[in-house]
Motif scaffolding. Sequence first.
Motif, PDB file in Angstrom:
ATOM      1  N   GLU A  44     -19.768  -6.830  -1.908  1.00 51.57           N
ATOM      2  CA  GLU A  44     -20.447  -8.008  -2.452  1.00 51.57           C
ATOM      3  C   GLU A  44     -19.649  -8.576  -3.624  1.00 51.57           C
ATOM      4  N   ALA A  45     -19.133  -7.696  -4.477  1.00 56.18           N
ATOM      5  CA  ALA A  45     -18.340  -8.143  -5.627  1.00 56.18           C
ATOM      6  C   ALA A  45     -17.072  -8.851  -5.170  1.00 56.18           C
ATOM      7  N   GLY A  46     -16.420  -8.336  -4.129  1.00 53.52           N
ATOM      8  CA  GLY A  46     -15.202  -8.949  -3.614  1.00 53.52           C
ATOM      9  C   GLY A  46     -15.460 -10.322  -3.016  1.00 53.52           C
ATOM     10  N   ILE A  47     -16.595 -10.474  -2.341  1.00 58.70           N
ATOM     11  CA  ILE A  47     -16.948 -11.778  -1.764  1.00 58.70           C
ATOM     12  C   ILE A  47     -17.161 -12.799  -2.874  1.00 58.70           C
ATOM     13  N   ASN A  48     -17.877 -12.391  -3.930  1.00 57.80           N
ATOM     14  CA  ASN A  48     -18.101 -13.312  -5.042  1.00 57.80           C
ATOM     15  C   ASN A  48     -16.796 -13.672  -5.743  1.00 57.80           C
ATOM     16  N   GLN A  49     -15.892 -12.713  -5.848  1.00 59.64           N
ATOM     17  CA  GLN A  49     -14.588 -12.986  -6.444  1.00 59.64           C
ATOM     18  C   GLN A  49     -13.826 -14.036  -5.637  1.00 59.64           C
ATOM     19  N   ALA A  50     -13.988 -13.996  -4.313  1.00 60.47           N
ATOM     20  CA  ALA A  50     -13.260 -14.924  -3.445  1.00 60.47           C
ATOM     21  C   ALA A  50     -13.662 -16.380  -3.690  1.00 60.47           C
ATOM     22  N   PHE A  51     -14.873 -16.610  -4.184  1.00 60.33           N
ATOM     23  CA  PHE A  51     -15.292 -17.986  -4.448  1.00 60.33           C
ATOM     24  C   PHE A  51     -14.527 -18.607  -5.620  1.00 60.33           C
ATOM     25  N   ASN A  52     -13.799 -17.779  -6.376  1.00 58.36           N
ATOM     26  CA  ASN A  52     -12.974 -18.296  -7.465  1.00 58.36           C
ATOM     27  C   ASN A  52     -11.528 -18.528  -7.029  1.00 58.36           C
ATOM     28  N   ALA A  53     -11.217 -18.189  -5.770  1.00 51.99           N
ATOM     29  CA  ALA A  53      -9.859 -18.393  -5.267  1.00 51.99           C
ATOM     30  C   ALA A  53      -9.582 -19.879  -5.097  1.00 51.99           C
ATOM     31  N   GLU A  54      -8.359 -20.289  -5.400  1.00 55.35           N
ATOM     32  CA  GLU A  54      -7.998 -21.702  -5.322  1.00 55.35           C
ATOM     33  C   GLU A  54      -8.198 -22.240  -3.909  1.00 55.35           C
ATOM     34  N   LEU A  55      -7.880 -21.415  -2.909  1.00 54.71           N
ATOM     35  CA  LEU A  55      -8.022 -21.835  -1.514  1.00 54.71           C
ATOM     36  C   LEU A  55      -9.469 -22.177  -1.172  1.00 54.71           C
ATOM     37  N   VAL A  56     -10.413 -21.475  -1.800  1.00 55.22           N
ATOM     38  CA  VAL A  56     -11.834 -21.723  -1.554  1.00 55.22           C
ATOM     39  C   VAL A  56     -12.352 -22.856  -2.441  1.00 55.22           C
ATOM     40  N   LYS A  57     -11.994 -22.805  -3.720  1.00 55.59           N
ATOM     41  CA  LYS A  57     -12.513 -23.795  -4.674  1.00 55.59           C
ATOM     42  C   LYS A  57     -12.164 -25.224  -4.273  1.00 55.59           C
ATOM     43  N   LYS A  58     -10.954 -25.419  -3.713  1.00 55.58           N
ATOM     44  CA  LYS A  58     -10.560 -26.789  -3.389  1.00 55.58           C
ATOM     45  C   LYS A  58     -11.404 -27.375  -2.266  1.00 55.58           C
ATOM     46  N   ARG A  59     -12.134 -26.530  -1.537  1.00 55.40           N
ATOM     47  CA  ARG A  59     -13.021 -27.024  -0.483  1.00 55.40           C
ATOM     48  C   ARG A  59     -14.455 -27.219  -0.976  1.00 55.40           C
ATOM     49  N   LEU A  60     -14.658 -26.953  -2.272  1.00 52.18           N
ATOM     50  CA  LEU A  60     -16.009 -27.022  -2.819  1.00 52.18           C
ATOM     51  C   LEU A  60     -16.135 -27.990  -3.998  1.00 52.18           C
ATOM     52  N   VAL A  61     -15.017 -28.594  -4.414  1.00 51.98           N
ATOM     53  CA  VAL A  61     -15.078 -29.494  -5.568  1.00 51.98           C
ATOM     54  C   VAL A  61     -14.568 -30.888  -5.195  1.00 51.98           C
ATOM     55  N   ASN A  62     -15.077 -31.879  -5.941  1.00 53.82           N
ATOM     56  CA  ASN A  62     -14.672 -33.284  -5.771  1.00 53.82           C
ATOM     57  C   ASN A  62     -14.784 -33.754  -4.323  1.00 53.82           C
ATOM     58  N   LEU A  63     -15.915 -33.439  -3.707  1.00 54.26           N
ATOM     59  CA  LEU A  63     -16.150 -33.810  -2.316  1.00 54.26           C
ATOM     60  C   LEU A  63     -16.633 -35.258  -2.251  1.00 54.26           C
ATOM     61  N   THR A  64     -16.071 -35.992  -1.305  1.00 57.30           N
ATOM     62  CA  THR A  64     -16.438 -37.409  -1.164  1.00 57.30           C
ATOM     63  C   THR A  64     -17.080 -37.682   0.194  1.00 57.30           C
ATOM     64  N   VAL A  65     -17.739 -36.678   0.728  1.00 52.26           N
ATOM     65  CA  VAL A  65     -18.451 -36.855   1.999  1.00 52.26           C
ATOM     66  C   VAL A  65     -19.584 -37.859   1.791  1.00 52.26           C
ATOM     67  N   PRO A  66     -19.691 -38.877   2.647  1.00 52.67           N
ATOM     68  CA  PRO A  66     -20.713 -39.923   2.445  1.00 52.67           C
ATOM     69  C   PRO A  66     -22.124 -39.385   2.251  1.00 52.67           C
ATOM     70  N   SER A  67     -22.499 -38.363   2.992  1.00 57.27           N
ATOM     71  CA  SER A  67     -23.857 -37.835   2.871  1.00 57.27           C
ATOM     72  C   SER A  67     -24.117 -37.239   1.489  1.00 57.27           C
ATOM     73  N   LEU A  68     -23.031 -36.799   0.805  1.00 58.65           N
ATOM     74  CA  LEU A  68     -23.179 -36.247  -0.539  1.00 58.65           C
ATOM     75  C   LEU A  68     -23.084 -37.329  -1.602  1.00 58.65           C
ATOM     76  N   THR A  69     -22.103 -38.221  -1.468  1.00 58.89           N
ATOM     77  CA  THR A  69     -21.930 -39.256  -2.487  1.00 58.89           C
ATOM     78  C   THR A  69     -23.108 -40.234  -2.509  1.00 58.89           C
ATOM     79  N   ALA A  70     -23.837 -40.279  -1.408  1.00 62.04           N
ATOM     80  CA  ALA A  70     -25.039 -41.114  -1.395  1.00 62.04           C
ATOM     81  C   ALA A  70     -26.081 -40.585  -2.383  1.00 62.04           C
ATOM     82  N   LEU A  71     -25.998 -39.282  -2.681  1.00 60.93           N
ATOM     83  CA  LEU A  71     -26.938 -38.669  -3.617  1.00 60.93           C
ATOM     84  C   LEU A  71     -26.489 -38.819  -5.062  1.00 60.93           C
ATOM     85  N   SER A  72     -25.191 -39.106  -5.251  1.00 59.75           N
ATOM     86  CA  SER A  72     -24.635 -39.121  -6.606  1.00 59.75           C
ATOM     87  C   SER A  72     -24.197 -40.513  -7.043  1.00 59.75           C
ATOM     88  N   GLY A  73     -24.651 -41.520  -6.332  1.00 59.16           N
ATOM     89  CA  GLY A  73     -24.261 -42.876  -6.686  1.00 59.16           C
ATOM     90  C   GLY A  73     -22.805 -43.168  -6.418  1.00 59.16           C
TER      91      GLY A  73
END
Length: 269
Positions: A112-141
């Motif tokens: 469990e600790a290793g899985i949580n650590q993986a969410f801080n990996a650059e390869l993972v983080k870049k898929r979770l930040v600054n997302l411009t998917v229309p369904s999401l940006t519709a919620l954020s103006g």
Amino acid sequence: MFGGLTGLTDSKGTDWGERMLNTVASQTIRHLFTQSESVEVFVRCYPSSKLLQGSIDSFKMSGRGLVIRRDFAVEEMSFETDAVAIDFGSVLSGKLTLKQPTQAIAQVILSEAGINQAFNAELVKKRLVNLTVPSLTALSGGKPVSFPEIQVQLLPENRLRILAKADLDNGELVPLNMTVSLAVERRRRVSFQDPQFDLDLVPEAQREISRTLSIALVEILDNMVDLDRFDLDGVKMRLNRLETEGQKLIFSGYAEIERIPNTSQQAKS
């Protein structure tokens, strides 16, 4: 010289050639990982004279405390091959080269600790930040949406609790709290299914948007954990099943090995 390789044995009856192959294989496989607490290889070859023709009945690898790509921790990994044809000359030069592809039964254990650590990996983080998917940006103006904080907890019966926060880039953080079922899809992808949302700890004014963002996060994660993105050069992993056991996530499957990589490989982006 070759006769001596298969004729010399130690007090335990271990052939010198097998011991040399164990050493070369251990060193070769250890280099596939950024870090390793232990990597051991056990060769089975009877009679030992078959080694001169490059024929091995099987070899088994077990590793503990492994790290892939600096950020992906594996608590334990083991595999055992079918019969293997190797270039014995490559062993003498300190390398391990297969004459033909082989398969191995494999097991991988993540903590469990290793899985949580993986969410801080650059390869993972870049898929979770600054997302411009229309369904999401519709919620954020129209602004990018990020999921900067994600923590998971392994639950019985192959379920996973996800605690996260969504950043709408407007100073507002929306808490997410849900459970999902984990399953194997097409032997290469970990699928996040049947989300159940727990909104009791979410402020009432944020509950509807929390539910919408939770659905979006599940969809993102469901398309993220694809083993083809993390294949080592020449090695493909395939899954048959997974199960949660306490704070461990256990994968069982097999590896298709075309060649033994010489150095640590980068995961595909």
